[in-house]
Design a protein around this motif. Sequence first.
Motif, short mmCIF file in Angstrom:
data_model
loop_
_atom_site.label_atom_id
_atom_site.label_comp_id
_atom_site.label_asym_id
_atom_site.label_seq_id
_atom_site.Cartn_x
_atom_site.Cartn_y
_atom_site.Cartn_z
N LEU A 114 43.75 33.53 42.25
CA LEU A 114 43.24 34.61 43.08
C LEU A 114 42.99 34.16 44.50
O LEU A 114 42.59 33.03 44.76
CB LEU A 114 41.96 35.17 42.48
CG LEU A 114 42.10 35.80 41.10
CD1 LEU A 114 40.75 36.30 40.61
CD2 LEU A 114 43.10 36.93 41.11
N PHE A 140 36.88 31.99 42.95
CA PHE A 140 38.26 32.18 42.50
C PHE A 140 39.23 31.95 43.66
O PHE A 140 39.93 32.84 44.10
CB PHE A 140 38.45 33.56 41.92
CG PHE A 140 37.48 33.88 40.84
CD1 PHE A 140 37.60 33.29 39.59
CD2 PHE A 140 36.42 34.73 41.05
CE1 PHE A 140 36.71 33.57 38.57
CE2 PHE A 140 35.51 35.03 40.04
CZ PHE A 140 35.66 34.43 38.82
N SER A 141 39.25 30.75 44.18
CA SER A 141 40.07 30.44 45.36
C SER A 141 40.86 29.17 45.14
O SER A 141 40.35 28.19 44.64
CB SER A 141 39.17 30.27 46.60
OG SER A 141 39.90 29.72 47.66
N GLN A 189 43.83 34.69 34.13
CA GLN A 189 44.49 35.36 35.25
C GLN A 189 45.77 34.63 35.65
O GLN A 189 46.83 35.24 35.84
CB GLN A 189 43.54 35.44 36.45
CG GLN A 189 44.11 36.09 37.69
CD GLN A 189 44.10 37.60 37.62
OE1 GLN A 189 43.41 38.19 36.78
NE2 GLN A 189 44.87 38.25 38.48
N PHE A 201 38.29 37.75 45.64
CA PHE A 201 38.73 38.64 44.57
C PHE A 201 38.29 38.09 43.21
O PHE A 201 38.44 36.91 42.93
CB PHE A 201 40.25 38.79 44.58
CG PHE A 201 40.76 39.57 45.75
CD1 PHE A 201 40.93 40.94 45.66
CD2 PHE A 201 41.06 38.93 46.95
CE1 PHE A 201 41.41 41.66 46.76
CE2 PHE A 201 41.53 39.63 48.04
CZ PHE A 201 41.71 41.01 47.95
N GLU A 218 49.48 33.56 39.34
CA GLU A 218 48.86 33.39 40.65
C GLU A 218 47.36 33.13 40.51
O GLU A 218 46.67 33.78 39.72
CB GLU A 218 49.06 34.64 41.51
CG GLU A 218 50.51 34.95 41.80
CD GLU A 218 50.66 36.23 42.61
OE1 GLU A 218 51.80 36.50 43.03
OE2 GLU A 218 49.66 36.94 42.79
N PRO A 273 38.64 38.16 38.95
CA PRO A 273 39.80 38.33 38.07
C PRO A 273 39.85 39.70 37.42
O PRO A 273 38.84 40.25 37.01
CB PRO A 273 39.59 37.23 37.01
CG PRO A 273 38.13 37.00 36.99
CD PRO A 273 37.67 37.20 38.40
N LYS A 274 41.05 40.25 37.33
CA LYS A 274 41.24 41.52 36.63
C LYS A 274 41.44 41.28 35.14
O LYS A 274 41.12 42.14 34.32
CB LYS A 274 42.44 42.25 37.21
CG LYS A 274 42.27 42.71 38.65
CD LYS A 274 43.50 43.45 39.14
CE LYS A 274 43.33 43.92 40.58
NZ LYS A 274 44.53 44.61 41.09
#
Length: 342
Positions: free
Chosen positions: A67, A338-339, A59, A71, A65, A73-74
């Motif tokens: 996340l 994811f921070s 990501q 959120f 960036e 990961p896409k």
Amino acid sequence: MVRTAEEDITYGLPSLTLHKHLDDSEKALLQLEKRSFELLLHACAQSTYLVGMLNIANQVGQTGELLLPGFAPKHRLEVGFIGGGRLTKHIIATLIHHGVCTHQDIAVSTFQPEKLGALAKKGVRVYCNNAVLVEESNIVFVCVQSNQLLVLKREVSFQPNDFLVPFVSTLTREVVAGKLGHGNILKTDYHFNEQAGYYLDEPYQTVPLSLQSEETIHRIFPDPPEDELGYVYSDSKWLRDCILIFYRHLLKLNRDTALHNLNRVLFGTRTEIYFDPRDLRIFGGMNEIAEREAQLFDIIDVGDRVEHLNGKMKDILPHLKERFLGFFKPKSSEFSVFSEAI
């Protein structure tokens, strides 16, 4: 209180009184059940950390960036498994439970696809061809017995960039690499402590439930204190190799930002412990700083030659442990693993 047959339909079943009929030598073998379960916990926890961190790196490398809290990961990796047995099913369940990937991100190659019908209905892709699975996956977990490694080598013409994670506890990483003819592997050499006390009250509880125990996760993290050793433990070489793999993936995505993004993924905003290029120097041969993906394909060979990184491992372990533990903390609506804050 003793239950009678009228109160409990399981009363007196032979399967529930098995241990009472074992002799001393047979009871001594029960430790193997506990050790087997600890090996399973290690494999599931390490797989969750590895896939989760690679997805974070993926990501960051693609978007620049980290996340925000809450959120997922896409941009996720394609995760493959060779072998459709108990270990594969447990690792998949753990990956899904801890939110590092979805069923649609996963593929399994097995000669008995009919046994994976439940997973296939949820979106897992099932193949009967190991070569196709390797070609379509970013990371491949090899969950077969050691006597099948040579068969796998004959079936698949591994390319240098094919990344394998074999779980064969009876063989060392060097032996596994030799049997596969492939050095791009991440392999934990587990150590066994026969004098350990079993640290779980119930050895047959579910893996996700066991991994929610803070005590369990502390013991699974590499290089635990001597007084916390379980039957199974690992050392920091596995984490060192993980760092090289994260860096290699980031080099593939963007060579110019790879080191900076590696530091962000591992340490967040703690710039005082960031790596500099010298920490990724590969000693011997050309004695070069790793700046290209291909330099890190042979993890087995490179791992012991990144001397500066090896020298730093003891100091950075506490910071790496925070990230590792973060994957297994109860999730809430406010915070996610994811921070950037982690």
